[in-house]
Design a protein around this motif. Structure first.
Motif, PDB file in Angstrom:
ATOM      1  N   PHE A  85       1.106  -0.986   0.314  1.00 46.86           N
ATOM      2  CA  PHE A  85      -0.312  -0.028  -0.036  1.00 46.86           C
ATOM      3  C   PHE A  85       1.608   1.262  -0.569  1.00 46.86           C
ATOM      4  CE2 PHE A  85       0.432  -1.611   4.285  1.00 46.86           C
ATOM      5  CZ  PHE A  85       0.777  -0.421   4.798  1.00 46.86           C
ATOM      6  N   CYS A 132       0.604   5.517   0.569  1.00 43.30           N
ATOM      7  CA  CYS A 132       0.308   6.718   1.923  1.00 43.30           C
ATOM      8  C   CYS A 132       1.239   7.558   1.749  1.00 43.30           C
ATOM      9  CB  CYS A 132       0.712   6.080   3.342  1.00 43.30           C
ATOM     10  SG  CYS A 132      -0.506   4.643   3.579  1.00 43.30           S
ATOM     11  N   GLU A 155       5.676   4.381   0.853  1.00 40.04           N
ATOM     12  CA  GLU A 155       5.517   2.840  -0.043  1.00 40.04           C
ATOM     13  C   GLU A 155       5.401   1.501   0.697  1.00 40.04           C
ATOM     14  OE1 GLU A 155       6.265   2.664  -3.829  1.00 40.04           O
ATOM     15  OE2 GLU A 155       7.013   4.577  -3.683  1.00 40.04           O
ATOM     16  N   LYS A 193      -2.213  -0.079   6.840  1.00 38.13           N
ATOM     17  CA  LYS A 193      -2.586   1.316   5.882  1.00 38.13           C
ATOM     18  C   LYS A 193      -2.948   2.415   6.744  1.00 38.13           C
ATOM     19  CE  LYS A 193      -3.674   4.041   2.516  1.00 38.13           C
ATOM     20  NZ  LYS A 193      -4.109   5.110   2.878  1.00 38.13           N
ATOM     21  N   ASP A 233      -0.723   6.098   8.505  1.00 36.18           N
ATOM     22  CA  ASP A 233      -1.399   7.635   7.847  1.00 36.18           C
ATOM     23  C   ASP A 233      -1.126   8.174   9.436  1.00 36.18           C
ATOM     24  OD1 ASP A 233      -1.918   7.306   5.283  1.00 36.18           O
ATOM     25  OD2 ASP A 233      -3.915   6.554   5.762  1.00 36.18           O
TER      26      ASP A 233
END
Length: 143
Positions: A3, A5, A102, A125, A129
């Motif tokens: 994922f 961010c 990443e 994730k 964040d």
């Protein structure tokens, strides 16, 4: 599991990267971070190994690539997982920097962590964040 961010920080890229390299920023942005211990290699260069000490666990960092102020890429290992993290920094203008993180979890070990990753992949994730928001707050408070 992979994922990405990102966050915009209202400081020049030089200041953001300076704080990114500051262990105090980790203390402010990651809960229970205690210290970083350099283990081997040339500090902050590719191949260097460090131990990131948290109150309840340790992470082992191996730098893959350090091309700051543009990019920092490292592998992190823990008994329950292995992941890589690539942080890139882009000057939006003279007073704003975009930070992109990443994450790639390449190995999860243990039933519980695998279950969490399967049932709640967004949790990973969400944590990154949260760290970025805390990092932004810390950097923007610095003079």
């Amino acid at each position: 599991m992979k994922f990405v961010c990102h966050i915009s920080i209202n400081k020049p890229i030089e200041e953001v990267v300076k704080q990114f390299e500051n262990p105090e920023a980790l203390k402010q942005s990651q809960k229970d971070f205690v210290r970083i211990e350099h283990l081997s290699g040339n500090k902050r260069e590719a191949g260097a190994k460090s131990k990131l000490v948290y109150k309840k666990f340790d992470l082992f960092e191996t730098i893959i690539h350090n091309n700051l102020p543009e990019e920092f890429y490292a592998k992190y290992e823990h008994k329950n997982m292995t992941n890589t993290m690539r942080n890139t920094f882009v000057a939006v203008n003279a007073h704003e920097t975009k930070m992109v993180t990443e994450i790639h979890y390449s190995e999860l070990r243990g039933f519980v962590i695998k279950l969490f990753a399967k049932l709640f992949p967004g949790m990973f994730k969400k944590q990154v964040d949260k760290w970025l928001v805390k990092f932004k707050s810390f950097v923007e408070k610095q003079s």
